[in-house]
Scaffold this active site. Structure first.
Site, mmCIF file in Angstrom:
data_model
loop_
_atom_site.group_PDB
_atom_site.id
_atom_site.type_symbol
_atom_site.label_atom_id
_atom_site.label_comp_id
_atom_site.label_asym_id
_atom_site.label_seq_id
_atom_site.Cartn_x
_atom_site.Cartn_y
_atom_site.Cartn_z
ATOM 1 N N GLU A 169 -6.642 59.469 25.841
ATOM 2 C CA GLU A 169 -7.829 59.354 26.709
ATOM 3 C C GLU A 169 -7.452 59.420 28.188
ATOM 4 O OE1 GLU A 169 -10.096 59.762 24.844
ATOM 5 O OE2 GLU A 169 -9.374 58.901 22.983
ATOM 6 N N GLY A 170 -6.397 60.146 28.488
ATOM 7 C CA GLY A 170 -5.937 60.281 29.871
ATOM 8 C C GLY A 170 -4.798 59.319 30.145
#
Length: 599
Positions: free
Chosen positions: A441-442
Site C-alpha cells: 500500500e505504498g
C-alpha cells in the site's frame, strides 16, 4: 503461540475516555444505533470470535500456507469454516450501506473489529479486509446497477473483493502499467494483462471474487492521467444475482513469501476478461484512492497488531522466565533466579511495545473518527476539515506505525532470547508477518513523499498547521497544570520545532527538489513521534484527572501516566536524530557516482 486476549480495557479507554466516542456518534448523521450498549455488545462479541475462532488458526495458517492448483487455491485448514462463521455473525455488513444489506454502523466501529482480527491472525483478516476496500470503491463510484449487482454480495460476505494494481515492471509507479481494456460492442470491456502481489486474489472461502482493476483504454494519455478503473469478477453474475460462468481470470501462481502464509498472494492473469468501467474514463487512479485510503488505514492496523501481539506474548514470558538476579538484590529469593521482568533492559523492551501498541491504538481510532466525519458529518465545513485531517494523518499512520510496529515485534521476539527464534512460541512468525507492512500500500518512502511533498509543502504547510494548532491549544489549556508540566513543556517545544523544520526544508526545496526526497522519511518519522507525544500527553491528562476524582482502577490509570512518562523520556528523544538528518541535505546521498557503489 501467545494466547491472544483482546485488550478490551484499553480499547474502551481510547474510545470512550480519550476520544469520547459516545458524543462522537451522536454528532454523526445516521449513527443512532451506535449506542453505548450496542457498541459494547459488538466489541465483546467480536473479541470472543477473534479469541476463540480466528486466533487458533494463526499458527495453522503459517505452517500449512495456501496451496495452488489449476483448479484454484486452497486455504489452510479451518479458514473456510471460520469465514462462514464470520458471515453468519454478520460481521461483513456491520458498517456497510443499509440500502444494500448493511447495518449502517460507523466505520470507526469496524476498525475495532479489524484491530482484534488483524492482531490475532493477520493472514485471515486480510480476506475480508480487502473486501471492505472494494465495497467502498463501488459505493463511492459505481453506478446503481453495479451497486445492485455487487454490493449486496460483498456486504453479505458471500463474495470477496481485491484490488489489482501492481505489475511486474511497476510497483508504486502505476503510471507505467500496461494492462489493456478494449471496448466491447455491449458496453463492457475486455481486460488483458497480468497483475502481481494480489492479496486474496484466489481462494476457496467464497463463491466469487470481485477484482477492482486498473487498466488503460485505447488512446489513453501516458502516465497516471491515462488510467481507468474496472470491475472484473471471477465469475460473471447471472441475472438472478448468483455467480455464473467463469470469467477469463485465473491465478497463475501464488508467491512463496517471508510471512502471512495463510493469505494467498497471487499472480492474476486477465486474458480478455469481461469488465465494467467504474467511474469516469482516465480517472481510475482518483477512484482507486477511495480503496487505497481504506487499505492504508487497514495496513496501519498491522503495526498496532504486531506490537500488541508481541507485547502480550513477551509480557507473559517475562513474568514466568527465571534468569539471573536483580542488580539490586533478589526479587524471588525462594526461586533459583528472578523473573526477567525485573531487569531494566527487559522493562525497556516491554514498555516500548506497550507505548507503541497503545499509542498506535489512539492514532488509528482518531483517524477512524475523522473518516466517520468525512462520511457522516452534519455540515460541509465539518466534512472538509475532517477530510484534510484524514489526508494529513493517513501517511503518518500507515508508515510510522508499520515501522515502529515492526520494531516492537522484534523486541517481543528479543524478550524470549533464544526461544524467540524458535517457531513454537510464535514470536518469529509475528516478525515475519509484520515485515510486509512497511512495503505494501505504498512503501515508507512513498508515504513520506506523500506527507512532505503533497500534504505539507504543496499546501504551504496548511495541513500541518491544522494539526499543530490543536496541539498548541491543548498545551495552552494545560500550561498551568503542574502535574502535566513534564509532558506539556516538551510537547510545546516539539510542536514549534516541527513548524520550523518544515519551513527550513521548504526553503531548501525551492532551490533543489531533491531535498524533499532526502528529508522525507526522517520528516515522516519525526511527525509520527510528534503525533504520539500529543496523544500520550492527552492520555496522561485523562488518567491524572481520573485519579484526582477517585477511581477503583488506580493501577490502570497510573500505568497510563507511567507509560506516557516512559514515552517522553525514552522514545520522543529520537526526534533529535531525525531533526538533524532531515536537514543534512541531499549531497551525502547523491554525490557518489553510481559506478562507485560497485568499487
Amino acid at each position: 503461540m501467545p494466547e491472544y486476549k483482546a485488550p478490551l480495557r484499553d480499547i474502551k479507554f481510547v474510545m470512550t475516555e480519550l476520544l469520547n466516542s459516545e458524543q462522537h456518534y451522536t454528532n454523526l448523521e445516521g449513527a443512532e444505533d451506535a449506542t453505548p450498549d450496542m457498541v459494547d455488545a459488538i466489541i465483546q462479541e467480536g473479541a470472543k470470535f477473534c479469541e476463540q475462532v480466528v486466533s487458533p488458526l494463526n499458527r495453522v495458517g503459517d505452517i500449512e500456507g495456501c496451496v495452488w492448483s489449476e483448479d484454484g487455491v486452497k486455504t489452510p485448514t479451518g479458514f473456510k469454516e471460520a469465514y462462514q462463521q464470520y458471515i453468519e455473525g454478520g460481521w461483513p455488513s456491520m458498517t456497510a450501506d443499509t440500502n444494500y444489506g448493511g447495518q449502517g454502523l460507523p466505520s470507526s466501529l469496524g476498525i475495532v473489529m479489524s484491530e482484534m482480527m488483524g492482531t490475532c491472525n493477520w493472514s485471515f483478516g486480510m480476506y475480508p479486509g480487502l473486501s471492505h476496500g472494494a465495497t467502498n470503491t463501488i459505493e463511492e463510484h459505481g453506478t446503481e446497477e453495479q451497486k445492485q449487482t455487487y454490493l449486496t454480495k460483498l456486504i453479505s460476505g458471500e463474495w470477496t473483493g481485491t484490488m489489482c494494481l501492481t505489475e511486474s515492471h511497476c510497483g508504486s509507479d502505476l503510471g507505467t502499467l500496461r494492462t489493456k481494456a478494449e471496448p466491447n460492442a455491449d458496453g463492457t470491456y475486455s481486460i488483458t494483462g497480468t497483475k502481481i502481489f494480489i492479496s486474496a486474489g484466489e481462494h476457496d472461502m467464497a463463491e466469487n471474487i470481485v477484482h477492482i482493476v486498473l487498466a488503460r483504454l485505447p488512446g489513453a494519455p501516458e502516465g497516471t492521467k491515462g488510467i481507468s478503473l474496472f470491475i472484473v469478477p471471477k465469475c460473471l453474475p447471472n441475472e438472478d444475482g448468483s455467480a455464473g460462468d467463469r470469467n477469463a481470470v485465473s491465478c497463475g501462481s501464488i508467491e512463496h513469501k517471508m510471512g502471512i502464509h495463510g493469505n494467498a498472494t497471487c499472480v492474476m492473469n486477465f486474458d480478455g476478461a469481461k469488465g465494467w468501467l467504474i467511474g469516469p474514463e482516465n480517472k481510475g487512479l482518483n477512484c482507486m484512492f477511495t480503496f487505497m485510503n481504506v487499505a492504508r488505514i487497514g495496513t496501519a492496523i498491522q503495526g498496532l497488531g504486531a506490537a500488541e501481539l508481541g507485547f502480550q506474548g513477551s509480557l507473559t514470558y517475562a513474568k514466568d522466565r527465571l534468569a539471573m538476579r536483580s542488580l539490586s538484590g533478589a526479587k524471588n529469593p525462594d526461586g533459583i533466579a528472578d523473573p526477567i521482568i525485573v531487569h531494566p533492559d527487559v522493562r525497556r523492551m516491554l514498555l516500548t511495545q506497550k507505548a507503541v501498541a497503545e499509542g498506535a491504538r489512539a492514532l488509528i481510532y482518531l483517524t477512524a473518527q475523522q473518516a466517520d466525519i468525512v462520511q457522516r458529518g452534519k455540515t460541509a465545513e465539518e466534512r472538509k476539515a475532517a477530510d484534510e485531517a484524514l489526508g494529513f494523518l493517513t501517511p503518518i499512520a500507515k508508515a510510522f506505525l508499520t515501522e515502529i510496529g515492526y520494531e516492537a515485534a522484534n523486541l517481543g521476539m528479543q524478550v524470549y532470547g533464544g526461544h524467540g527464534f524458535i517457531a513454537e512460541w510464535g514470536m518469529e512468525q509475528n516478525v515475519r508477518d509484520a515485515r510486509i507492512g512497511m512495503i505494501y500500500e505504498g512503501t515508507t518512502g512513498i508515504q513520506a513523499l506523500d506527507l512532505l511533498g503533497r500534504k505539507v509543502l504543496m499546501t504551504q504547510g496548511e495541513s500541518l498547521k491544522g494539526f499543530t494548532k490543536q496541539v498548541h491549544v491543548f498545551c495552552k489549556e494545560n500550561a498551568d497544570n503542574e502535574q502535566m508540566k513534564e509532558f506539556i513543556e516538551p510537547l510545546a517545544a516539539i510542536n514549534k520545532e516541527w513548524g520550523d523544520l518544515t519551513m527550513k526544508i521548504g526553503m531548501t526545496a525551492m532551490k533543489d527538489r531533491e531535498e524533499v526526497g532526502a528529508a522525507a522519511v526522517d520528516y515522516l518519522m519525526y511527525s509520527g513521534y510528534a503525533v504520539f507525544a500529543y496523544l500520550w500527553a492527552r492520555m496522561a491528562k485523562v488518567a491524572l484527572d481520573k485519579m484526582a476524582d477517585g477511581t477503583s482502577e488506580e493501577m490502570f490509570y497510573n500505568a497510563k501516566v507511567q507509560t506516557a512518562r516512559f514515552y517522553f523520556k525514552r522514545l520522543l528523544p529520537r526526534t533529535k536524530t531525525h531533526a538533524e538528518t532531515m536537514l543534512a541535505g541531499s549531497g551525502s546521498l547523491l554525490d557518489m557516482p553510481e559506478e562507485a557503489f560497485a568499487l
